[in-house]
Design a protein around this motif. Structure first.
Motif, mmCIF file in Angstrom:
data_model
loop_
_atom_site.group_PDB
_atom_site.id
_atom_site.type_symbol
_atom_site.label_atom_id
_atom_site.label_comp_id
_atom_site.label_asym_id
_atom_site.label_seq_id
_atom_site.Cartn_x
_atom_site.Cartn_y
_atom_site.Cartn_z
ATOM 1 N N GLY A 94 9.524 -15.571 17.786
ATOM 2 C CA GLY A 94 9.208 -16.786 18.520
ATOM 3 C C GLY A 94 10.435 -17.526 18.994
ATOM 4 O O GLY A 94 10.319 -18.543 19.668
ATOM 5 N N GLN A 95 11.630 -17.050 18.655
ATOM 6 C CA GLN A 95 12.856 -17.728 19.059
ATOM 7 C C GLN A 95 13.707 -16.814 19.922
ATOM 8 O O GLN A 95 14.158 -15.757 19.491
ATOM 9 C CB GLN A 95 13.660 -18.150 17.828
ATOM 10 N N CYS A 96 13.863 -17.182 21.184
ATOM 11 C CA CYS A 96 14.731 -16.453 22.099
ATOM 12 C C CYS A 96 15.231 -17.467 23.113
ATOM 13 O O CYS A 96 14.446 -18.035 23.873
ATOM 14 C CB CYS A 96 13.992 -15.309 22.761
ATOM 15 N N ASP A 97 16.516 -17.742 23.109
ATOM 16 C CA ASP A 97 17.067 -18.853 23.885
ATOM 17 C C ASP A 97 17.024 -18.632 25.386
ATOM 18 O O ASP A 97 17.000 -19.589 26.161
ATOM 19 C CB ASP A 97 18.521 -19.109 23.459
ATOM 20 N N THR A 98 16.992 -17.372 25.832
ATOM 21 C CA THR A 98 17.163 -17.102 27.265
ATOM 22 C C THR A 98 15.906 -16.581 27.948
ATOM 23 O O THR A 98 15.917 -16.351 29.145
ATOM 24 C CB THR A 98 18.292 -16.073 27.472
ATOM 25 N N CYS A 99 14.805 -16.390 27.212
ATOM 26 C CA CYS A 99 13.619 -15.733 27.794
ATOM 27 C C CYS A 99 12.399 -16.636 27.693
ATOM 28 O O CYS A 99 12.281 -17.472 26.792
ATOM 29 C CB CYS A 99 13.323 -14.422 27.081
ATOM 30 N N GLU A 100 11.469 -16.434 28.625
ATOM 31 C CA GLU A 100 10.190 -17.126 28.590
ATOM 32 C C GLU A 100 9.256 -16.439 27.588
ATOM 33 O O GLU A 100 9.139 -15.213 27.575
ATOM 34 C CB GLU A 100 9.537 -17.108 29.978
ATOM 35 N N THR A 101 8.598 -17.253 26.764
ATOM 36 C CA THR A 101 7.683 -16.695 25.776
ATOM 37 C C THR A 101 6.607 -15.852 26.449
ATOM 38 O O THR A 101 5.980 -16.288 27.413
ATOM 39 C CB THR A 101 7.015 -17.833 24.973
ATOM 40 N N GLY A 102 6.426 -14.623 25.941
ATOM 41 C CA GLY A 102 5.355 -13.765 26.419
ATOM 42 C C GLY A 102 5.744 -12.774 27.483
ATOM 43 O O GLY A 102 4.988 -11.842 27.751
ATOM 44 N N ASP A 103 6.904 -12.916 28.123
ATOM 45 C CA ASP A 103 7.249 -11.951 29.165
ATOM 46 C C ASP A 103 7.964 -10.750 28.549
ATOM 47 O O ASP A 103 8.263 -10.697 27.355
ATOM 48 C CB ASP A 103 8.068 -12.599 30.290
ATOM 49 N N ASP A 104 8.258 -9.748 29.398
ATOM 50 C CA ASP A 104 8.862 -8.515 28.894
ATOM 51 C C ASP A 104 10.243 -8.765 28.305
ATOM 52 O O ASP A 104 10.621 -8.149 27.298
ATOM 53 C CB ASP A 104 8.949 -7.479 30.017
ATOM 54 N N ASP A 105 11.017 -9.643 28.937
ATOM 55 C CA ASP A 105 12.352 -9.931 28.420
ATOM 56 C C ASP A 105 12.280 -10.548 27.030
ATOM 57 O O ASP A 105 13.114 -10.270 26.157
ATOM 58 C CB ASP A 105 13.100 -10.867 29.374
ATOM 59 N N PHE A 106 11.276 -11.397 26.822
ATOM 60 C CA PHE A 106 11.086 -12.032 25.519
ATOM 61 C C PHE A 106 10.791 -10.974 24.453
ATOM 62 O O PHE A 106 11.384 -10.977 23.370
ATOM 63 C CB PHE A 106 9.935 -13.029 25.614
ATOM 64 N N LEU A 107 9.895 -10.046 24.781
ATOM 65 C CA LEU A 107 9.573 -8.976 23.839
ATOM 66 C C LEU A 107 10.798 -8.128 23.558
ATOM 67 O O LEU A 107 11.091 -7.797 22.406
ATOM 68 C CB LEU A 107 8.450 -8.111 24.400
ATOM 69 N N ASN A 108 11.537 -7.771 24.609
ATOM 70 C CA ASN A 108 12.735 -6.951 24.424
ATOM 71 C C ASN A 108 13.757 -7.654 23.544
ATOM 72 O O ASN A 108 14.435 -7.015 22.724
ATOM 73 C CB ASN A 108 13.355 -6.617 25.785
ATOM 74 N N CYS A 109 13.856 -8.967 23.722
ATOM 75 C CA CYS A 109 14.786 -9.752 22.910
ATOM 76 C C CYS A 109 14.393 -9.683 21.431
ATOM 77 O O CYS A 109 15.243 -9.463 20.557
ATOM 78 C CB CYS A 109 14.799 -11.202 23.395
ATOM 79 N N LEU A 110 13.100 -9.843 21.160
ATOM 80 C CA LEU A 110 12.641 -9.817 19.771
ATOM 81 C C LEU A 110 12.786 -8.429 19.160
ATOM 82 O O LEU A 110 13.142 -8.298 17.988
ATOM 83 C CB LEU A 110 11.184 -10.270 19.687
ATOM 84 N N LEU A 111 12.549 -7.393 19.950
ATOM 85 C CA LEU A 111 12.698 -6.042 19.422
ATOM 86 C C LEU A 111 14.172 -5.704 19.188
ATOM 87 O O LEU A 111 14.498 -4.952 18.265
ATOM 88 C CB LEU A 111 12.047 -5.035 20.371
ATOM 89 N N ALA A 112 15.046 -6.284 19.999
ATOM 90 C CA ALA A 112 16.480 -6.110 19.750
ATOM 91 C C ALA A 112 16.871 -6.787 18.436
ATOM 92 O O ALA A 112 17.665 -6.248 17.648
ATOM 93 C CB ALA A 112 17.288 -6.674 20.912
ATOM 94 N N LYS A 113 16.307 -7.971 18.191
ATOM 95 C CA LYS A 113 16.552 -8.644 16.915
ATOM 96 C C LYS A 113 16.013 -7.794 15.752
ATOM 97 O O LYS A 113 16.624 -7.719 14.681
ATOM 98 C CB LYS A 113 15.872 -10.016 16.904
ATOM 99 N N THR A 114 14.851 -7.141 15.992
ATOM 100 C CA THR A 114 14.271 -6.292 14.959
ATOM 101 C C THR A 114 15.192 -5.128 14.634
ATOM 102 O O THR A 114 15.325 -4.722 13.464
ATOM 103 C CB THR A 114 12.897 -5.765 15.411
ATOM 104 N N TYR A 115 15.847 -4.576 15.649
ATOM 105 C CA TYR A 115 16.750 -3.455 15.413
ATOM 106 C C TYR A 115 17.912 -3.880 14.511
ATOM 107 O O TYR A 115 18.302 -3.144 13.600
ATOM 108 C CB TYR A 115 17.279 -2.913 16.740
ATOM 109 N N THR A 116 18.419 -5.084 14.754
ATOM 110 C CA THR A 116 19.485 -5.603 13.894
ATOM 111 C C THR A 116 18.986 -5.756 12.461
ATOM 112 O O THR A 116 19.669 -5.380 11.494
ATOM 113 C CB THR A 116 19.987 -6.954 14.420
ATOM 114 N N GLY A 117 17.768 -6.316 12.314
ATOM 115 C CA GLY A 117 17.195 -6.464 10.982
ATOM 116 C C GLY A 117 16.958 -5.124 10.313
ATOM 117 O O GLY A 117 17.157 -4.972 9.099
#
Length: 494
Positions: A94-117
């Protein structure tokens, strides 16, 4: 139920057609999370033994699951983020400083964070599972990940608009791109790992609940896809990679101008020389994911409608023969007898029927098509044999209630006269007709169980707006409907 039985399509079963995106979700489209498991429970408790979905690939901007970026890759939009949070891999959902919630960039951002985790917190075993996944899927995953990374870099342009060395897959250009985008490529591979991990867990749960998963393979692939970019020889393209002919169907029930899909046609001569290896690889991926498969537009294995690429509609095309018998023989040699359903709707010739029967593949019967002016209509139940799949309607049809409401009084009376003037109303009258038929498998869209009308249909062929977005909520499903569908299953031994 034994999912290893010789022929899964030879026994009486009933199921529901519902795409994953149509599952309930307050924060967007449905995914592979808890509601998918709840839906399996609903099926199991009602005695329904098959869950049919639409293709699970990565769609283009229109959302159509029949036009995807890969014939193998799963849609990252179906990944359940909540499960990743529970694993501890995603700690800032739910936290991504540069993307709109719900769009593809937002999902990609969260999945990138998941990869780090994942890198920081995953067990040794889980990390090895990821390595094994990348190795086992490398025949398509390496090209797909590079394709998506490049497509993102070039603002979603089709591959034929990329710089020439990348468009033509020059080895030096590919090597440099892999080096330059190594991080982006790794995350794209990781997304596929997450998708397959969640899907296979759902499949195991469903099978343990006596529910079979029924998938759908579009016969053609999108021109703007990793498949075409990486395997140009498989398709009818000129030396510059352009299409001179595109796929579709001539005017029919759904459209007076036909449907111009725009997909590339296959170079069957190349496929024959390669012993249909590309098709076998495609089926191998889907057989891992599903218990039963439908080949969409099966008649294209006998002959396909080729439309000049310059034409705006599908009217001015021609039927061009395909080596379907050789293809299916190669598939049988590779896999043995596999549970394939032939989508044999539309303009079906004796040759198409013969191809289907030669390989003992069940065809499809649509009750909404049944009630014309002749008793020889192949969709009327008295004309069925056991080896078919009957539907009230499919994702391309109106809901049964919407279809019925649009009929004139004469047509409505014809239906009730054929069915013996029962006191049952639509859509359960047609559901009961499907389940009572001799067809081994009966499938109904979830909309019909919920008694929904036209505003809840999934897709209107020939249109590009408002499709593929329908979702249901559990509040729409009444106890009376659950009881009713369960009783129909029991009464007709499904």
């Amino acid at each position: 139920m034994d999912i290893n039985e010789d022929n899964l399509l030879a026994h009486r079963r009933a199921g529901v057609l519902l795409h994953i995106t149509s599952l309930p979700n307050e924060n967007g489209s449905g995914n592979l999370g808890v509601e998918a498991y709840n839906f399996v429970d609903f099926l199991h408790n009602a005695g329904l033994k098959v869950w049919q979905t639409l293709p699970l690939g990565v769609p283009h901007g229109d959302g159509s699951p029949y036009q995807c970026l890969s014939a193998h890759a799963g849609n990252p939009g179906l990944i359940c983020l909540e499960e990743l949070k529970q694993k501890g891999w995603l700690q800032e959902a739910g936290q991504c400083d540069t993307c709109e919630t719900g769009d593809d960039d937002f999902l990609n951002c969260l999945l990138a964070k998941t990869y780090t985790g994942f890198e920081n917190l995953a067990s040794v075993e889980e990390k090895q599972q990821y390595v094994n996944f990348c190795t086992n899927k490398s025949n398509w995953l390496d090209d797909y990940a590079l394709f998506v990374a490049l497509r993102n870099e070039f603002s979603q342009q089709c591959w034929n608009q990329w710089p020439e060395p990348l468009k033509e897959r020059k080895p030096a250009a590919l090597k440099e791109a892999r080096r330059r985008m190594v991080s982006a490529i790794e995350i794209i591979k990781f997304e596929q790992f997450l998708f397959y991990r969640q899907w296979m867990a759902l499949k195991e749960y469903a099978n343990n609940k006596d529910v079979l998963l029924f998938g759908d393979i579009p016969i053609f692939v999108s021109y703007d896809s990793a498949d075409v970019w990486a395997n140009r020889a498989v398709f009818k393209l000129d030396k510059t990679g352009q299409m001179s002919v595109v796929a579709g169907v001539p005017p029919d029930y759904f459209s007076v101008t036909g449907q111009r899909w725009g997909n590339p046609h296959y170079d069957w001569n190349y496929l024959k020389k390669s012993r249909f290896a590309w098709w076998n690889d495609r089926l191998r991926s889907q057989l891992e994911m599903f218990d039963i498969l439908r080949i969409d537009h099966f008649r294209g294995f006998e002959a396909a409608w080729e439309i000049p690429a310059s034409e705006d509609t599908a009217i001015n095309g021609e039927w061009v023969k395909a080596p379907g018998h050789e293809l299916l023989a190669a598939v049988k040699k590779e896999f043995g007898n596999i549970p394939l359903v032939a989508e044999d709707l539309g303009i079906i010739t004796a040759e198409v029927d013969q191809l289907r029967t030669d390989f003992n593949l069940p065809g499809m019967k649509i009750l909404q098509f049944a009630f014309g002016d002749t008793n020889s209509n192949p969709y009327l139940p008295h004309n069925y044999d056991h080896n078919c799949v009957v539907y009230t309607g499919t994702h391309d049809n109106d809901t049964t209630l919407g279809w019925y409401n649009a009929l004139n009084d004469h047509d409505k009376q014809r239906i009730y006269r054929y069915l013996g003037h029962p006191q049952v109303s639509m859509p359960y009258l047609l559901i009961g007709t499907a389940f009572s038929s001799v067809a081994n498998l009966a499938i109904v869209p979830m909309q019909d169980i919920l008694e929904l009308a036209s505003e809840d249909r999934m897709n209107t062929p020939g249109t590009i707006e408002g499709n593929w977005k329908w979702q249901f909520s559990w509040a729409q499903l009444t106890e009376a409907q659950v009881t009713r569908i369960s009783e129909i299953v029991k009464v007709f031994s499904r």
